[in-house]
Motif scaffolding. Structure first.
Motif, PDB file in Angstrom:
ATOM      1  N   ASN A 180       2.651  -4.293   2.580  1.00 11.33           N
ATOM      2  CA  ASN A 180       3.003  -3.569   1.266  1.00 11.33           C
ATOM      3  C   ASN A 180       1.598  -2.824   1.312  1.00 11.33           C
ATOM      4  O   ASN A 180       1.173  -2.651   0.143  1.00 11.33           O
ATOM      5  N   GLY A 181       1.896  -1.898   2.158  1.00 11.80           N
ATOM      6  CA  GLY A 181       0.935  -0.548   1.428  1.00 11.80           C
ATOM      7  C   GLY A 181       0.684   1.090   0.912  1.00 11.80           C
ATOM      8  O   GLY A 181       2.161   1.531   1.141  1.00 11.80           O
ATOM      9  N   CYS A 182      -0.006   0.989   0.055  1.00 11.97           N
ATOM     10  CA  CYS A 182       0.953   2.511  -0.633  1.00 11.97           C
ATOM     11  C   CYS A 182      -0.247   3.132  -0.642  1.00 11.97           C
ATOM     12  O   CYS A 182      -1.764   2.795  -0.429  1.00 11.97           O
ATOM     13  N   TYR A 183      -0.182   4.238  -1.173  1.00  8.75           N
ATOM     14  CA  TYR A 183      -1.179   5.198  -1.446  1.00  8.75           C
ATOM     15  C   TYR A 183      -1.303   5.287  -0.078  1.00  8.75           C
ATOM     16  O   TYR A 183      -3.277   5.861   0.201  1.00  8.75           O
ATOM     17  N   PRO A 184      -0.453   6.243   0.895  1.00  5.53           N
ATOM     18  CA  PRO A 184      -1.410   6.217   2.494  1.00  5.53           C
ATOM     19  C   PRO A 184      -1.992   6.944   2.966  1.00  5.53           C
ATOM     20  O   PRO A 184      -1.880   8.074   1.269  1.00  5.53           O
ATOM     21  N   ALA A 185      -3.151   7.347   3.720  1.00  7.67           N
ATOM     22  CA  ALA A 185      -4.021   7.895   3.754  1.00  7.67           C
ATOM     23  C   ALA A 185      -3.708   8.007   5.645  1.00  7.67           C
ATOM     24  O   ALA A 185      -3.086   8.302   5.758  1.00  7.67           O
ATOM     25  N   ASP A 186      -5.534   8.774   6.398  1.00  5.11           N
ATOM     26  CA  ASP A 186      -5.246   9.718   7.181  1.00  5.11           C
ATOM     27  C   ASP A 186      -5.165   7.818   8.054  1.00  5.11           C
ATOM     28  O   ASP A 186      -4.286   8.043   8.724  1.00  5.11           O
ATOM     29  N   LYS A 187      -5.646   7.309   7.457  1.00  5.50           N
ATOM     30  CA  LYS A 187      -6.213   5.888   8.333  1.00  5.50           C
ATOM     31  C   LYS A 187      -5.301   4.387   7.591  1.00  5.50           C
ATOM     32  O   LYS A 187      -5.999   4.114   6.212  1.00  5.50           O
ATOM     33  N   GLY A 188      -3.935   3.687   7.469  1.00  5.78           N
ATOM     34  CA  GLY A 188      -4.222   2.969   6.120  1.00  5.78           C
ATOM     35  C   GLY A 188      -3.851   3.720   5.436  1.00  5.78           C
ATOM     36  O   GLY A 188      -3.012   4.662   5.285  1.00  5.78           O
ATOM     37  N   ALA A 189      -3.339   2.819   4.060  1.00  2.00           N
ATOM     38  CA  ALA A 189      -3.736   2.660   2.875  1.00  2.00           C
ATOM     39  C   ALA A 189      -4.025   2.023   1.822  1.00  2.00           C
ATOM     40  O   ALA A 189      -4.971   1.363   2.142  1.00  2.00           O
ATOM     41  N   ALA A 190      -4.323   2.788   0.652  1.00  2.00           N
ATOM     42  CA  ALA A 190      -5.548   2.879  -0.099  1.00  2.00           C
ATOM     43  C   ALA A 190      -5.714   1.759  -0.943  1.00  2.00           C
ATOM     44  O   ALA A 190      -6.290   1.390  -1.837  1.00  2.00           O
ATOM     45  N   LEU A 191      -4.311   0.699  -0.874  1.00  2.00           N
ATOM     46  CA  LEU A 191      -3.886  -0.653  -1.392  1.00  2.00           C
ATOM     47  C   LEU A 191      -2.995  -1.718  -0.629  1.00  2.00           C
ATOM     48  O   LEU A 191      -1.969  -0.944  -0.688  1.00  2.00           O
ATOM     49  N   VAL A 192      -2.900  -2.621  -0.734  1.00  2.00           N
ATOM     50  CA  VAL A 192      -2.472  -3.787   0.055  1.00  2.00           C
ATOM     51  C   VAL A 192      -1.893  -4.151  -1.185  1.00  2.00           C
ATOM     52  O   VAL A 192      -3.065  -5.064  -1.563  1.00  2.00           O
ATOM     53  N   SER A 193      -0.818  -5.389  -0.735  1.00  2.00           N
ATOM     54  CA  SER A 193      -0.194  -6.725  -1.295  1.00  2.00           C
ATOM     55  C   SER A 193       0.262  -7.258  -0.588  1.00  2.00           C
ATOM     56  O   SER A 193       0.984  -7.016   0.167  1.00  2.00           O
ATOM     57  N   PHE A 194       0.335  -8.389  -0.922  1.00  3.88           N
ATOM     58  CA  PHE A 194       1.106  -9.516   0.301  1.00  3.88           C
ATOM     59  C   PHE A 194       0.953 -11.184  -0.122  1.00  3.88           C
ATOM     60  O   PHE A 194      -0.537 -11.067  -1.666  1.00  3.88           O
ATOM     61  N   GLN A 195       2.088 -11.316  -0.111  1.00  5.77           N
ATOM     62  CA  GLN A 195       1.507 -13.294  -0.692  1.00  5.77           C
ATOM     63  C   GLN A 195       0.299 -14.020   0.494  1.00  5.77           C
ATOM     64  O   GLN A 195       0.769 -14.375   1.935  1.00  5.77           O
ATOM     65  N   GLN A 196       0.111 -14.968  -0.764  1.00  2.42           N
ATOM     66  CA  GLN A 196      -0.596 -15.742  -0.048  1.00  2.42           C
ATOM     67  C   GLN A 196      -0.189 -18.070  -1.077  1.00  2.42           C
ATOM     68  O   GLN A 196       0.632 -17.653  -1.781  1.00  2.42           O
ATOM     69  N   PRO A 197      -0.661 -18.131  -0.162  1.00  2.00           N
ATOM     70  CA  PRO A 197      -0.285 -19.993  -0.757  1.00  2.00           C
ATOM     71  C   PRO A 197      -0.171 -19.363  -2.012  1.00  2.00           C
ATOM     72  O   PRO A 197       0.750 -20.121  -3.181  1.00  2.00           O
ATOM     73  N   GLY A 198      -1.604 -18.777  -3.118  1.00  2.00           N
ATOM     74  CA  GLY A 198      -2.027 -19.270  -3.824  1.00  2.00           C
ATOM     75  C   GLY A 198      -1.675 -18.474  -4.829  1.00  2.00           C
ATOM     76  O   GLY A 198      -1.453 -18.612  -6.546  1.00  2.00           O
ATOM     77  N   GLY A 199      -1.097 -17.394  -4.510  1.00  2.00           N
ATOM     78  CA  GLY A 199      -0.524 -16.348  -4.868  1.00  2.00           C
ATOM     79  C   GLY A 199      -0.322 -14.406  -4.740  1.00  2.00           C
ATOM     80  O   GLY A 199      -0.441 -14.589  -3.324  1.00  2.00           O
ATOM     81  N   THR A 200      -0.329 -13.555  -5.485  1.00  2.00           N
ATOM     82  CA  THR A 200      -0.347 -12.422  -4.613  1.00  2.00           C
ATOM     83  C   THR A 200      -1.866 -11.922  -4.480  1.00  2.00           C
ATOM     84  O   THR A 200      -2.549 -11.643  -5.807  1.00  2.00           O
ATOM     85  N   THR A 201      -1.832 -11.038  -3.282  1.00  2.00           N
ATOM     86  CA  THR A 201      -3.401 -10.991  -3.494  1.00  2.00           C
ATOM     87  C   THR A 201      -3.112  -9.340  -2.777  1.00  2.00           C
ATOM     88  O   THR A 201      -1.990  -8.494  -1.960  1.00  2.00           O
ATOM     89  N   THR A 202      -3.871  -8.918  -3.753  1.00  2.00           N
ATOM     90  CA  THR A 202      -3.857  -6.681  -3.557  1.00  2.00           C
ATOM     91  C   THR A 202      -5.374  -6.594  -3.718  1.00  2.00           C
ATOM     92  O   THR A 202      -6.071  -6.820  -4.657  1.00  2.00           O
ATOM     93  N   VAL A 203      -5.465  -5.714  -2.455  1.00  2.00           N
ATOM     94  CA  VAL A 203      -6.896  -5.622  -2.267  1.00  2.00           C
ATOM     95  C   VAL A 203      -6.720  -3.497  -2.234  1.00  2.00           C
ATOM     96  O   VAL A 203      -5.600  -2.947  -2.277  1.00  2.00           O
ATOM     97  N   VAL A 204      -7.185  -2.866  -3.279  1.00  2.00           N
ATOM     98  CA  VAL A 204      -7.328  -1.402  -3.400  1.00  2.00           C
ATOM     99  C   VAL A 204      -8.796  -0.958  -2.666  1.00  2.00           C
ATOM    100  O   VAL A 204      -9.833  -2.252  -2.928  1.00  2.00           O
ATOM    101  N   GLY A 205      -8.655   0.012  -2.039  1.00  2.00           N
ATOM    102  CA  GLY A 205     -10.260   0.827  -1.888  1.00  2.00           C
ATOM    103  C   GLY A 205     -10.637   1.289  -2.890  1.00  2.00           C
ATOM    104  O   GLY A 205     -11.818   1.301  -2.365  1.00  2.00           O
ATOM    105  N   SER A 206     -10.957   1.276  -4.285  1.00  2.00           N
ATOM    106  CA  SER A 206     -12.064   1.666  -4.862  1.00  2.00           C
ATOM    107  C   SER A 206     -11.383   1.888  -6.484  1.00  2.00           C
ATOM    108  O   SER A 206     -10.094   1.500  -6.622  1.00  2.00           O
TER     109      SER A 206
END
Length: 366
Positions: free
Chosen positions: A153-179
């Motif tokens: 679930n990579g969003c806001y794509p750039a030249d390399k990868g995406a500036a936001l990724v979201s994925f499920q973990q056993p405890g809940g949803t984890t979202t990582v933003v580049g800034s």
């Protein structure tokens, strides 16, 4: 003209220096803490925290892992920095259940968000989501960038990868933003920044907002006090720099410059005849008949050449032939007078000078 112009330039420079000095020497209003929900500065996030509370979300600001763990589980954990956290602290945060939002490539990202793989860094600008994540699709264009990641679930794509990724973990949803710039007070109203921030942080009824702990006090230099560098106010270097620039501007303004050439009257006027006689006496005292003859011949040739209609740099044969044709004299005699050997004595030098003078008069008459 130049004096008036440089005076105006110096005054303008001094005014600019005064303005810069006033800005630099103004008392500090307190440093803004990045993504701090209690900070109302441009880099803070007090506006976002207030919007979350208006939506019924409890926002708890904490500055230590112990406080975050004490808030309990099943809350959304927002991690803005892990600079001062140990590996044990990171493991304790990773053990908390519930949704999680991590900003940037913090230390221990592999523990907090093992599904996000850093790829690089891009410029922050408005970007389209280009993904199926509901929060991103609802927000639309967002001012985002910074670090990029690869993952589900990579969003806001750039030249390399995406500036936001979201994925499920056993405890809940984890979202990582580049800034986290889009969540600050200064950028929250741009594009769909507020919509994305609210969607990411309102998935739970409570948010544990982890910020950097307060800065530890400076260590004392020995039992009796602090080093001299700590006692100097931080604005002193800027004041010294402003003083140096002011001195340079004053030197530029008042410094002497080369003006136009000034014609000065000579204290004594020397007649040309006296100069010629003086040079002649020098030649005579040094017995430099050859130098004197060369000067007489060179002067005669320079004056005769334009009278004969010849160009500058005419050769010996051309000058002698033209003189012979104009005066009717013997070419060998003329060549010996203009280009011959130096005179043997003073009488021969005087005779050469008289002959050259007669040639010039003869050419001028014809």
């Amino acid at each position: 003209m130049w004096r008036t112009g440089r005076f105006a330039l110096a005054v303008a420079a001094l005014v600019a220096l005064a303005a810069v000095g006033a800005a630099l020497l103004a008392p500090a209003q307190g440093e803004s803490r990045f993504l701090d929900p209690a900070d109302t500065g441009l880099s803070g996030s007090a506006a976002l925290a207030q919007l979350l509370r208006q939506r019924g979300v409890t926002v708890d600001r904490v500055d230590s892992v112990a406080s975050a763990v004490a808030k309990g589980r099943d809350r959304l954990l927002l991690v803005t920095s892990t600079t001062h956290l140990s590996w044990d602290d990171l493991d304790r945060l990773a053990a908390l259940t519930g949704d999680r939002v991590v900003v940037g490539t913090v230390a221990g990202l592999d523990r907090l968000a093992p599904g996000a793989n850093p790829q690089g860094q891009v410029r922050e600008r408005s970007r389209e989501p280009d993904c199926g994540l509901p929060a991103a699709r609802a927000a639309g264009s967002v001012h985002i960038g910074g670090y990029t990641f690869s993952g589900a679930n990579g969003c806001y794509p750039a030249d390399k990868g995406a500036a936001l990724v979201s994925f499920q973990q056993p405890g809940g949803t984890t979202t990582v933003v580049g800034s986290g710039t889009f969540m600050t007070n200064g950028h929250l109203a741009e594009d769909g920044n507020a919509a994305l921030a609210l969607s990411l942080l309102s998935t739970e009824k409570a948010v544990t907002w982890l910020v950097d702990p307060p800065r530890p006090p400076q260590n004392l230099a020995g039992p009796g006090g602090r080093p001299l560098s700590e006692l100097v106010p931080p604005n002193v270097p800027w004041a010294a720099l402003s003083a140096v620039l002011a001195v340079l501007v004053a030197a530029f303004w008042r410094g002497r410059r080369l003006g136009p050439v000034v014609t000065e009257k000579l204290p004594v006027i020397v007649r040309a005849a006296e100069t010629v006689e003086g040079r002649g006496r020098l030649y005579r005292s040094g017995r430099a008949r050859d130098r004197a003859a060369d000067v007489l011949r060179a002067g005669a040739i320079d004056r005769l050449t334009p009278l004969l209609g010849l160009g500058y740099g005419a050769g010996q044969q051309e000058v002698v032939a033209a003189l012979a044709a104009r005066t009717g004299r013997n070419p060998h005699e003329l060549g010996s007078a203009l280009y011959g050997p130096p005179p043997a004595d003073d009488a021969a030098l005087v005779a050469l000078a008289g002959y050259l003078d007669s040639i010039e008069r003869n050419v001028s008459e014809h």
